[in-house]
Design an enzyme around this catalytic site. Sequence first.
Site, PDB file in Angstrom:
ATOM      1  N   GLY A 197       0.821  -1.204   0.000  1.00 32.43           N
ATOM      2  CA  GLY A 197       0.000   0.000   0.000  1.00 32.43           C
ATOM      3  C   GLY A 197       0.858   1.258   0.000  1.00 32.43           C
ATOM      4  CD  GLU A 219       7.350  -5.387  -1.516  1.00 28.28           C
ATOM      5  OE1 GLU A 219       7.715  -4.501  -2.328  1.00 28.28           O
ATOM      6  OE2 GLU A 219       8.157  -6.179  -0.996  1.00 28.28           O
ATOM      7  CB  CYS A 253       2.832   0.390  -6.480  1.00 27.92           C
ATOM      8  SG  CYS A 253       3.274  -1.322  -6.838  1.00 27.92           S
TER       9      CYS A 253
END
Length: 526
Positions: A197, A219, A253
Amino acid sequence: MADLQYTSLDSIQDAVTSLRVNFDTGKTRGLDYRKFQIQQLYNMVAHNEERIYEALAKDMNKPRSEAMSGDIAPVLEECLYFLDNLDRLAKEEKIKPRLALNSREIVKVRRDPLGVVLIIGCWNYPVQLSLVPLVGAIAAGNAVVLKLSEVAAHTAALLTDLFTRYLDQTVYRIVNGAVEETTSLLTHHFDHIFYTGSPAVGKIVMNAAAKHLTGVTLELGGKSPAVITPDADMKITANRIAFGKFYNCGQICIAVDYVLCPASRVDDFVKAFSATIKEWFGENPKHSKDYARMVSVRHVDRIAGLIENRQSGGIVFGGDVDRDERYIAPTLITDVKFNDQVLMGDEIFGPVLPVIAYNELDEAITLIKKNPPPLVLYVFSKKQKLIDRVLENTQSGGVCVNDTLMHQAGKFFWELKIKKRLISVGFPLLEYSLPFGGIGNSGVGNYHGHRSFNAFTHERAIMQKKQQLEFLMKVRYPPYTSGNLSLLRTFMVTHPYVVYLKQNKGPIRAAMILIILLILYLKRRA
């Protein structure tokens, strides 16, 4: 809205306690048991692909190809990897002792599960980012609490339903909920926490873990730049940056967060990039079946706010917003200033691409270093010396040169019609053998493949000595004497002459060869 039932706080307490009790029985440790559960997880995804496609489409209008390559294929491939390699990964490693005193002893490393672990998934890839780490945790022999993201509610509801049918609920349990439920989870003692997140929430997770001295894998994300050098092929560069920006509507991401482009080539990039978007999504991307949607109205409003309140730059194309459809058009903004706190303050996580012009490559490198190290750095160049210059002077979790996203996942799929049947054809474009993880603000630790196994495993050092030769062992026992100290030093500290020989073994070997050749030569002349 999906019918996603949140887990009660009492049930969370019961789940953690129950998993701890069942883990302590050793149930999860057997390799055959682990393989069976991994096979069941594979079956859960493989047998329900169509339902997963439907759920992802409801959550984000995710195109089938993106759902396959970004969510389903990575899970299937990770399961197959561990089914093929678990015996090797779990095998005890025999170690050659460095001390002569231990040369007759058994020295080895045993790979033990950490215990009861918590995995907190993320909504942008709700299948991959929940189940890929789960595969590694199962393979390592842990009991697992899996917290799904409530934001991707349809997918979470489906996975919750399927989970109970395929996996052993006594050692693997799903928890659903929002802030309250996640906060409750974090009060419990886990043996490892794996979170995917934002950096902001990552700090909360790390703080909660610290209270129990629990290890973490985080992560996270960050502002991942794409650096274009003057020699780059602009058409190819535009295609690949567009792919890395608008895949899943920019909700990834490792998306390209901003572009650093030579001032002399900005017009070339804009022209090529505009042509790419038109070719892929047509005159109006809103009508394209291949363009995803934002996951919620809240996220639409956030991205719309970035566009409307930006402090610099002009919109080349895009900027259109439809809250009801959760639609944000692919948007390109040029003439952006690096100190624009709206566009350049935090990770964008949406389909808005700022372009910042630079004059010299060192200027671009300096700008990158002003931000915390990103999760990934993209470089587009034909010249290795320019690529090396960027890499040697920056930090990032990972690097992808002359492409985007391809260093992270498993396979890419196309759909073909053969004799009126729709068939998915996949090939390994995306590389899943590399470690995936950040550095500093973009993450802690990494995973994928054997690194997932390592993330959820404790390397337990074992020395097993024989109950013999006790008269030799007395040298280490009190009362201590100068003679015993001298003897211990002989066994435990390498002599300086030996150090010298090791450090100069090349020249010494060459000198010995020359001496031998000289002796042979003199013998022949005698």
